[in-house]
Design an enzyme around this catalytic site. Structure first.
Site, PDB file in Angstrom:
ATOM      1  N   GLY A  69       0.813  -1.216   0.000  1.00  0.00           N
ATOM      2  CA  GLY A  69       0.000   0.000   0.000  1.00  0.00           C
ATOM      3  C   GLY A  69       0.845   1.263   0.000  1.00  0.00           C
ATOM      4  N   HIS A  70       2.182   1.088   0.011  1.00  0.00           N
ATOM      5  CA  HIS A  70       3.092   2.242   0.025  1.00  0.00           C
ATOM      6  C   HIS A  70       3.873   2.364  -1.277  1.00  0.00           C
ATOM      7  CE1 HIS A  70       2.155   2.346   4.245  1.00  0.00           C
ATOM      8  NE2 HIS A  70       2.681   1.155   4.440  1.00  0.00           N
ATOM      9  N   HIS A 106      -0.137   5.089   7.395  1.00  0.00           N
ATOM     10  CA  HIS A 106      -1.282   4.171   7.433  1.00  0.00           C
ATOM     11  C   HIS A 106      -2.522   4.914   7.896  1.00  0.00           C
ATOM     12  CE1 HIS A 106       2.458   2.053   8.523  1.00  0.00           C
ATOM     13  NE2 HIS A 106       2.048   1.178   7.646  1.00  0.00           N
TER      14      HIS A 106
END
Lengths: 332, 332
Positions: B56-57, B219
């Site tokens: 997700g990064h 996050h």
């Protein structure tokens, strides 16, 4: 509106200053313009390659200014063409006496203003020619074009023609390579969400929570079909089949592909699309020579993607694989 | 939810396959894992540099695998640490007998699972050491950390330590360089919007239409302050002053800066931030040696940005400017 900007009227001006501040060794801003050129422009013994268009598509256009690609780029206001005067200033600053090729995406404003600029530059004795890019297979005419729109395939024209110019080829040869890319490339895009322009501050068009739009342009122009949400694989199939129908390639043909993000799409999703794209090309008997994944030509914060396929032969592979050193694309 | 994905449970698996499909000459996926390593791993006569963490990064982590940077990276599920087994498989695949340095961002899961993996690898006779990155100046402890979080400064550790490893330095020297970056770097981020995870399909946190959050984690962890919307210049000042307070640099110090997009932020806005950042550094008497602008460590589709400042001396300039060839960062 949620944007990291100051006054919407200043956003392009401040962006350009921010680009120069990031790359003071690469870029020079022509005074009182929104034109960026290579710091060492005009580059001797080389045809100059220039382009331009509305802002909001970053890294298009200035991101591709540098060794092996563009000599300079004119930035219009957001989604607006640069003026003929700015295009002329760009041409003048980049011409070293060996001629200039203007890469023009097929939008009425860009074509008209570049045409005027070319006439003015020719009156000053500059040898200028142009090539018009119309790789979007989605629609024949559209909101801002007669004929097809110019979209992400343009980057491959910058790369191949830029490499040919770097070799020292003459203007006719550089133009021939640019047209060869145009003849062999197709693109189609889609959107999950509308972009939001700084000026308007709200979505350019409405798209329901469970809707997507296929065949959309990079300014949010209407596409071919508004449909229910689909899986990434189904979207990839729709876009790719439309491009392949248009290109009509032979079995075993080598291709370069681009999965291009529209600005608001996480890279994770672009790679999910690339997975299915490469699988599908294999099913069609095509061979991927190179696969690019990233944000190459965006539409502000739009969520969505486009797929570009370009048939490549030995000449195009040599040129597309040749060294380049620009902020947005580096080839060693 | 508007995402270009198939089944949310498959998104990381399909992303990794899409990465390999884009770079079959660069990457190899270890069977039955979410680990990508250099196709030529293990690379002889070189300390291996490895990392990993939640997905997700992107382009973090695998985007930095390649010549002059990482030898491999383990991808966890979205915002979840890889298992100790995956970290161990990564270490084993990259070790050529000269030792392995693990670059660990300071999150409890990453630290714990890497520690276990290192113990297991050491029992197999592999020489392994680790460095923990904690560059986020916003908060001391947070949702997933004791101590500061590791964020975008990590990329500079990959770059500098990767260059040192490529020179053939031993493990202690590579670790010294990694720690030197950690000692000299600070980062702070902010969000205009929440990210949306594929699994949850809705915003991780609520942020009003006229609110932003300063000091946020990658996050969506809470930051230091939720405040009314601010201009890009004011946001830049807040983030930069916090980082500079932490670093406490001498007048005339040379720095490398990163304006990092969180995934959903148009490049236009990042350049607007960079403009003010460079102006402000000048006001502080600092000298920018290099300025990076782009998406280096993202939080899915979050709109927002972080600012990283790293003080550089001759050694770090040599290493940060050394050649590298990875999908997300190329230095010629």
């Amino acid at each position: 509106m949620k944007k990291l900007i100051n006054d919407p009227d200043d956003v392009v001006d401040e962006m350009i200053d921010g680009m120069v501040a990031a790359h003071p060794d690469r870029f020079r801003r022509l005074p009182d313009t929104q034109v960026l050129v290579r710091d060492d422009a005009p580059v001797d013994d080389k045809v100059a390659l220039v382009t331009g268009g509305g802002s909001g598509h970053e890294p298009t256009h200035a991101g591709y200014v540098g060794d092996g690609m563009l000599d300079g780029a004119a930035a219009g206001d957001v989604f607006s063409s640069p003026t003929a005067d700015e295009f002329e200033a760009l041409i003048d600053a980049c011409d070293a006496g060996d001629g200039v090729l203007a890469v023009v995406k097929n939008y009425e404003g860009d074509v008209m203003n570049f045409d005027t600029a070319i006439e003015l530059a020719e009156m000053e004795g500059v040898e200028v020619d142009s090539v018009v890019i119309d790789d979007d297979v989605a629609v024949e005419d559209s909101l801002y074009t007669s004929g097809r729109r110019g979209v992400c395939g343009t980057i491959l024209v910058h790369k191949a023609a830029g490499a040919k110019a770097a070799e020292g080829a003459d203007l006719a040869e550089v133009k021939r390579v640019a047209e060869k890319v145009v003849d062999n490339v197709g693109t189609m895009g889609m959107a999950l969400t509308s972009c939001v322009t700084p000026e308007k501050g709200e979505p350019t068009f409405d798209l329901g929570d469970d809707e997507i739009e296929l065949g959309i342009g990079i300014h949010g122009e209407p596409g071919t079909e508004r449909t229910e949400s689909m899986s990434a694989d189904a979207v990839t199939d729709e876009l790719t089949e439309a491009v392949l129908d248009d290109l009509d390639l032979d079995d075993g043909q080598e291709v370069l592909t681009i999965v291009n993000g529209m600005g608001g799409t996480p890279q994770m999703e672009l790679f999910v699309v690339n997975r299915r794209l490469q699988e599908l090309l294999g099913e069609h008997g095509l061979e991927t020579w190179d696969a690019w994944v990233g944000d190459y030509m965006t539409s502000l914060d739009m969520m969505g993607a486009s797929i570009t396929v370009c048939a490549v032969d030995d000449e195009l592979k040599d040129l597309l694989g040749a060294p380049a050193d620009t902020p947005a694309l580096t080839v060693r």
